[in-house]
Design a protein around this motif. Structure first.
Motif, PDB file in Angstrom:
ATOM      1  N   SER A   2       9.258  -2.594   8.854  1.00 24.97           N
ATOM      2  CA  SER A   2       7.947  -3.244   8.282  1.00 24.97           C
ATOM      3  C   SER A   2       7.806  -3.081   6.751  1.00 24.97           C
ATOM      4  O   SER A   2       8.362  -2.210   5.848  1.00 24.97           O
ATOM      5  CB  SER A   2       6.637  -2.143   8.968  1.00 24.97           C
ATOM      6  OG  SER A   2       6.478  -0.718   8.259  1.00 24.97           O
ATOM      7  N   VAL A   3       7.127  -4.130   6.076  1.00 23.08           N
ATOM      8  CA  VAL A   3       6.842  -4.322   4.576  1.00 23.08           C
ATOM      9  C   VAL A   3       5.937  -3.442   4.372  1.00 23.08           C
ATOM     10  O   VAL A   3       4.686  -3.778   4.386  1.00 23.08           O
ATOM     11  CB  VAL A   3       7.238  -5.324   3.825  1.00 23.08           C
ATOM     12  CG1 VAL A   3       7.150  -5.768   2.438  1.00 23.08           C
ATOM     13  CG2 VAL A   3       8.937  -6.660   4.686  1.00 23.08           C
ATOM     14  N   ALA A   4       5.779  -2.913   3.139  1.00 19.36           N
ATOM     15  CA  ALA A   4       4.812  -1.967   2.020  1.00 19.36           C
ATOM     16  C   ALA A   4       3.962  -2.533   1.182  1.00 19.36           C
ATOM     17  O   ALA A   4       4.999  -3.612   1.109  1.00 19.36           O
ATOM     18  CB  ALA A   4       5.147  -0.460   1.784  1.00 19.36           C
ATOM     19  N   SER A   5       2.567  -2.693   1.764  1.00 15.80           N
ATOM     20  CA  SER A   5       1.648  -3.637   0.846  1.00 15.80           C
ATOM     21  C   SER A   5       1.961  -3.025  -0.231  1.00 15.80           C
ATOM     22  O   SER A   5       1.094  -1.611   0.443  1.00 15.80           O
ATOM     23  CB  SER A   5       0.631  -3.397   1.843  1.00 15.80           C
ATOM     24  OG  SER A   5      -0.254  -4.677   1.711  1.00 15.80           O
ATOM     25  N   LYS A   6       1.610  -3.414  -1.229  1.00 17.64           N
ATOM     26  CA  LYS A   6       0.780  -2.962  -2.664  1.00 17.64           C
ATOM     27  C   LYS A   6      -0.731  -3.689  -3.144  1.00 17.64           C
ATOM     28  O   LYS A   6      -0.948  -4.518  -3.031  1.00 17.64           O
ATOM     29  CB  LYS A   6       2.035  -2.773  -3.565  1.00 17.64           C
ATOM     30  CG  LYS A   6       2.371  -3.924  -4.307  1.00 17.64           C
ATOM     31  CD  LYS A   6       3.409  -3.275  -4.866  1.00 17.64           C
ATOM     32  CE  LYS A   6       4.507  -3.779  -4.141  1.00 17.64           C
ATOM     33  NZ  LYS A   6       6.145  -3.910  -4.548  1.00 17.64           N
ATOM     34  N   ARG A   7      -1.521  -3.519  -4.204  1.00 16.92           N
ATOM     35  CA  ARG A   7      -2.576  -3.170  -4.840  1.00 16.92           C
ATOM     36  C   ARG A   7      -2.014  -3.799  -5.777  1.00 16.92           C
ATOM     37  O   ARG A   7      -1.282  -2.522  -6.401  1.00 16.92           O
ATOM     38  CB  ARG A   7      -3.603  -2.112  -4.466  1.00 16.92           C
ATOM     39  CG  ARG A   7      -4.727  -2.846  -4.849  1.00 16.92           C
ATOM     40  CD  ARG A   7      -6.249  -1.361  -4.415  1.00 16.92           C
ATOM     41  NE  ARG A   7      -7.538  -2.153  -4.562  1.00 16.92           N
ATOM     42  CZ  ARG A   7      -8.871  -2.718  -3.943  1.00 16.92           C
ATOM     43  NH1 ARG A   7      -8.040  -3.363  -3.045  1.00 16.92           N
ATOM     44  NH2 ARG A   7      -9.458  -2.978  -4.241  1.00 16.92           N
ATOM     45  N   ILE A   8      -2.319  -4.732  -6.552  1.00 16.10           N
ATOM     46  CA  ILE A   8      -2.470  -5.616  -8.152  1.00 16.10           C
ATOM     47  C   ILE A   8      -3.648  -5.963  -8.042  1.00 16.10           C
ATOM     48  O   ILE A   8      -3.891  -5.651  -8.113  1.00 16.10           O
ATOM     49  CB  ILE A   8      -1.112  -5.955  -8.016  1.00 16.10           C
ATOM     50  CG1 ILE A   8      -0.816  -7.862  -7.514  1.00 16.10           C
ATOM     51  CG2 ILE A   8       0.477  -5.378  -7.112  1.00 16.10           C
ATOM     52  CD1 ILE A   8      -0.314  -8.566  -7.600  1.00 16.10           C
ATOM     53  N   THR A   9      -3.728  -6.337  -9.451  1.00 17.49           N
ATOM     54  CA  THR A   9      -4.259  -6.706 -10.614  1.00 17.49           C
ATOM     55  C   THR A   9      -3.163  -8.396 -10.830  1.00 17.49           C
ATOM     56  O   THR A   9      -2.836  -7.766 -10.768  1.00 17.49           O
ATOM     57  CB  THR A   9      -4.757  -6.045 -11.653  1.00 17.49           C
ATOM     58  OG1 THR A   9      -5.414  -5.136 -10.699  1.00 17.49           O
ATOM     59  CG2 THR A   9      -5.700  -6.468 -12.502  1.00 17.49           C
ATOM     60  N   VAL A  10      -3.896  -8.524 -10.365  1.00 15.32           N
ATOM     61  CA  VAL A  10      -3.437 -10.637 -10.930  1.00 15.32           C
ATOM     62  C   VAL A  10      -4.643 -11.024 -12.434  1.00 15.32           C
ATOM     63  O   VAL A  10      -6.156 -11.623 -11.514  1.00 15.32           O
ATOM     64  CB  VAL A  10      -3.567 -11.567  -9.620  1.00 15.32           C
ATOM     65  CG1 VAL A  10      -2.355 -12.933 -10.368  1.00 15.32           C
ATOM     66  CG2 VAL A  10      -2.479 -11.107  -8.728  1.00 15.32           C
ATOM     67  N   ARG A  11      -4.176 -11.602 -13.619  1.00 17.87           N
ATOM     68  CA  ARG A  11      -4.826 -12.425 -14.419  1.00 17.87           C
ATOM     69  C   ARG A  11      -4.676 -13.401 -14.218  1.00 17.87           C
ATOM     70  O   ARG A  11      -2.765 -13.629 -14.216  1.00 17.87           O
ATOM     71  CB  ARG A  11      -5.686 -11.262 -15.479  1.00 17.87           C
ATOM     72  CG  ARG A  11      -5.329  -9.851 -14.857  1.00 17.87           C
ATOM     73  CD  ARG A  11      -5.203  -8.730 -16.608  1.00 17.87           C
ATOM     74  NE  ARG A  11      -6.537  -9.469 -17.342  1.00 17.87           N
ATOM     75  CZ  ARG A  11      -6.953  -8.961 -18.415  1.00 17.87           C
ATOM     76  NH1 ARG A  11      -6.080  -8.678 -19.115  1.00 17.87           N
ATOM     77  NH2 ARG A  11      -7.828 -10.075 -19.218  1.00 17.87           N
TER      78      ARG A  11
END
Length: 88
Positions: A2-11
């Motif tokens: 499985s591919v790990a999900s990551k939390r990011i901010t997009v501007r």
């Protein structure tokens, strides 16, 4: 595997911000690179598909530093998309 999900901010800035209707969002992504994130956003459909289309000139930054499609996208990153700046 499985591919790990990551939390990011997009501007989003300038005409891209106007097109998507917001200046910033926080999201979960499985993208490993900035280019893969761009492709994920394009896959959402309109308005991202148009304003971030691969044939459009779009500048990108990662954690407030100019970046390329191939740059790794770490957990908690800030990715930014904006049109090329023209001056005169």
């Amino acid at each position: 595997m499985s591919v790990a999900s990551k939390r990011i901010t997009v501007r989003y800035f300038a005409s891209i911000r106007e097109a998507v209707g917001c200046g910033q969002e926080t999201l979960q992504t499985q993208a490993d690179t900035l280019g893969a994130l761009r492709d994920e956003l394009i896959a959402r459909g309109q308005p991202w598909a148009d304003c971030l289309a691969r044939e459009r000139a779009v500048r990108m930054a990662l954690n407030q530093v100019m970046a390329r499609d191939t740059d790794a996208l770490p957990e908690a990153a800030e990715a930014a998309f904006f049109p090329p700046v023209t001056g005169g």
